[in-house]
Design a protein around this motif. Structure first.
Motif, mmCIF file in Angstrom:
data_model
loop_
_atom_site.group_PDB
_atom_site.id
_atom_site.type_symbol
_atom_site.label_atom_id
_atom_site.label_comp_id
_atom_site.label_asym_id
_atom_site.label_seq_id
_atom_site.Cartn_x
_atom_site.Cartn_y
_atom_site.Cartn_z
ATOM 1 N N ARG A 114 -38.845 -49.627 -70.200
ATOM 2 C CA ARG A 114 -40.202 -49.084 -70.045
ATOM 3 C C ARG A 114 -41.073 -49.987 -69.173
ATOM 4 N NH1 ARG A 114 -39.461 -47.746 -75.731
ATOM 5 N NH2 ARG A 114 -40.529 -49.672 -76.268
ATOM 6 N N TYR A 115 -40.694 -51.245 -69.062
ATOM 7 C CA TYR A 115 -41.471 -52.199 -68.264
ATOM 8 C C TYR A 115 -41.170 -52.103 -66.784
ATOM 9 C CZ TYR A 115 -43.906 -55.091 -71.559
ATOM 10 O OH TYR A 115 -44.803 -55.551 -72.457
ATOM 11 N N ILE A 116 -39.935 -51.812 -66.469
ATOM 12 C CA ILE A 116 -39.492 -51.866 -65.080
ATOM 13 C C ILE A 116 -39.758 -50.526 -64.409
ATOM 14 C CG2 ILE A 116 -37.515 -52.207 -63.573
ATOM 15 C CD1 ILE A 116 -36.438 -54.148 -65.677
ATOM 16 N N HIS A 117 -40.564 -50.587 -63.370
ATOM 17 C CA HIS A 117 -40.941 -49.385 -62.622
ATOM 18 C C HIS A 117 -39.827 -49.027 -61.638
ATOM 19 C CE1 HIS A 117 -43.507 -46.449 -60.714
ATOM 20 N NE2 HIS A 117 -43.242 -47.003 -59.536
ATOM 21 N N VAL A 118 -39.386 -47.787 -61.684
ATOM 22 C CA VAL A 118 -38.361 -47.290 -60.777
ATOM 23 C C VAL A 118 -38.970 -46.153 -59.959
ATOM 24 C CG1 VAL A 118 -36.080 -46.188 -60.620
ATOM 25 C CG2 VAL A 118 -36.519 -47.895 -62.399
ATOM 26 N N THR A 119 -38.828 -46.244 -58.637
ATOM 27 C CA THR A 119 -39.369 -45.199 -57.766
ATOM 28 C C THR A 119 -38.311 -44.145 -57.475
ATOM 29 O OG1 THR A 119 -38.728 -46.282 -55.698
ATOM 30 C CG2 THR A 119 -40.868 -46.919 -56.655
ATOM 31 N N GLN A 120 -38.755 -42.987 -57.046
ATOM 32 C CA GLN A 120 -37.814 -41.927 -56.673
ATOM 33 C C GLN A 120 -36.979 -42.328 -55.460
ATOM 34 O OE1 GLN A 120 -36.889 -39.111 -58.335
ATOM 35 N NE2 GLN A 120 -38.089 -40.161 -59.897
ATOM 36 N N ASP A 121 -37.555 -43.102 -54.551
ATOM 37 C CA ASP A 121 -36.785 -43.611 -53.403
ATOM 38 C C ASP A 121 -35.632 -44.510 -53.857
ATOM 39 O OD1 ASP A 121 -38.226 -42.242 -51.493
ATOM 40 O OD2 ASP A 121 -39.496 -43.974 -50.958
ATOM 41 N N GLN A 122 -35.876 -45.321 -54.882
ATOM 42 C CA GLN A 122 -34.805 -46.162 -55.404
ATOM 43 C C GLN A 122 -33.689 -45.321 -56.006
ATOM 44 O OE1 GLN A 122 -37.533 -48.484 -57.841
ATOM 45 N NE2 GLN A 122 -36.859 -50.362 -56.809
ATOM 46 N N VAL A 123 -34.059 -44.283 -56.735
ATOM 47 C CA VAL A 123 -33.055 -43.378 -57.315
ATOM 48 C C VAL A 123 -32.273 -42.696 -56.189
ATOM 49 C CG1 VAL A 123 -32.728 -41.291 -58.707
ATOM 50 C CG2 VAL A 123 -34.377 -43.039 -59.440
ATOM 51 N N LYS A 124 -32.977 -42.196 -55.192
ATOM 52 C CA LYS A 124 -32.347 -41.532 -54.043
ATOM 53 C C LYS A 124 -31.391 -42.477 -53.311
ATOM 54 C CE LYS A 124 -33.582 -39.205 -49.750
ATOM 55 N NZ LYS A 124 -34.690 -38.819 -48.868
ATOM 56 N N ASN A 125 -31.838 -43.710 -53.079
ATOM 57 C CA ASN A 125 -30.993 -44.692 -52.378
ATOM 58 C C ASN A 125 -29.769 -45.091 -53.209
ATOM 59 O OD1 ASN A 125 -32.741 -44.686 -50.199
ATOM 60 N ND2 ASN A 125 -33.852 -46.506 -50.887
ATOM 61 N N ALA A 126 -29.935 -45.127 -54.518
ATOM 62 C CA ALA A 126 -28.798 -45.451 -55.391
ATOM 63 C C ALA A 126 -27.736 -44.354 -55.309
ATOM 64 C CB ALA A 126 -29.279 -45.626 -56.831
ATOM 65 N N ILE A 127 -28.177 -43.105 -55.358
ATOM 66 C CA ILE A 127 -27.242 -41.979 -55.281
ATOM 67 C C ILE A 127 -26.555 -41.961 -53.912
ATOM 68 C CG2 ILE A 127 -27.146 -39.447 -55.164
ATOM 69 C CD1 ILE A 127 -27.266 -40.557 -57.997
ATOM 70 N N ALA A 128 -27.279 -42.362 -52.882
ATOM 71 C CA ALA A 128 -26.718 -42.357 -51.517
ATOM 72 C C ALA A 128 -25.569 -43.352 -51.367
ATOM 73 C CB ALA A 128 -27.813 -42.663 -50.509
ATOM 74 N N THR A 129 -25.482 -44.326 -52.261
ATOM 75 C CA THR A 129 -24.395 -45.305 -52.146
ATOM 76 C C THR A 129 -23.069 -44.769 -52.685
ATOM 77 O OG1 THR A 129 -24.808 -46.331 -54.289
ATOM 78 C CG2 THR A 129 -26.022 -47.223 -52.377
ATOM 79 N N LEU A 130 -23.088 -43.618 -53.360
ATOM 80 C CA LEU A 130 -21.855 -43.075 -53.940
ATOM 81 C C LEU A 130 -20.963 -42.472 -52.871
ATOM 82 C CD1 LEU A 130 -23.289 -41.369 -57.136
ATOM 83 C CD2 LEU A 130 -22.116 -43.558 -56.966
#
Length: 191
Positions: A175-191
């Motif tokens: 709950r403390y660590i802020h995650v952006t949608q760009d980070q989620v998108k970039n993570a998925i792009a590494t698959l």
């Protein structure tokens, strides 16, 4: 985001931490904020530090800051390594302030007491206004959240961040660590 004292403290935007520190009056308040950020600590924990939790008797910073169990929320002693940036801030503070080794690092208005959280909060609010950062949802907890989020952004594993912050569980840390949608998108792009 925190609005009128409600919600989660905002994460510092790039450059805002440095801008806030520059606008902070008093070497003690600057160091309180720097310690809170660089150790991902709660403001109340930092205010209660003794000089011996941070420095050797000769004024040299220790390699870790010790937060005694009586000052932590989880009631467990926590030790956090001091990085090079914080080492430099600590050396400067010792040179300028010469804190008493057998006393609180940030002493209060009454003899033998530590600086109260309210004093740090008041200094923070003044610095936010002086830096023209008001209305962005920052609070004294932004130091802790921003430090933990930055560690997460640098790819540090959650269990290591948990060791630093002292959170009792990974769920509470998430709950403390802020995650952006760009980070989620970039993570998925590494698959």
């Amino acid at each position: 985001m925190k609005v009128n004292g409600h919600g989660q403290a905002a994460i510092f935007q790039p450059g805002h931490f440095d801008k806030l520190i520059s606008a902070t009056e008093g070497a003690n308040h600057k160091l309180i904020f720097q310690i809170a950020y660089f150790t991902c600590a709660r403001m109340g924990e930092v205010c209660k530090l003794k000089t011996s939790d941070v420095y050797q008797e000769n004024g040299k910073p220790l390699s870790t800051i010790t937060y005694p169990k009586q000052s932590t929320k989880c009631k467990k002693t926590k030790q956090v390594p001091i990085n090079e940036k914080l080492q430099n801030y600590l050396r400067l503070y010792w040179f300028e302030s010469q804190p008493k080794y057998d006393d609180f690092l940030f002493f209060g208005s009454k003899l033998g007491t530590h600086l109260q959280f309210q004093s740090a909060d008041d200094a923070f609010r003044r610095a936010v206004l002086a830096a023209k950062l008001d209305g962005l949802g920052y609070s004294t907890h932004s130091f802790r959240r921003s430090g933990a989020t930055e560690l997460g952004n640098q790819g540090i594993a959650l269990p290591i961040i948990q060791e630093i912050t002292g959170h009792s569980s990974l769920d509470s840390l998430r709950r403390y660590i802020h995650v952006t949608q760009d980070q989620v998108k970039n993570a998925i792009a590494t698959l």
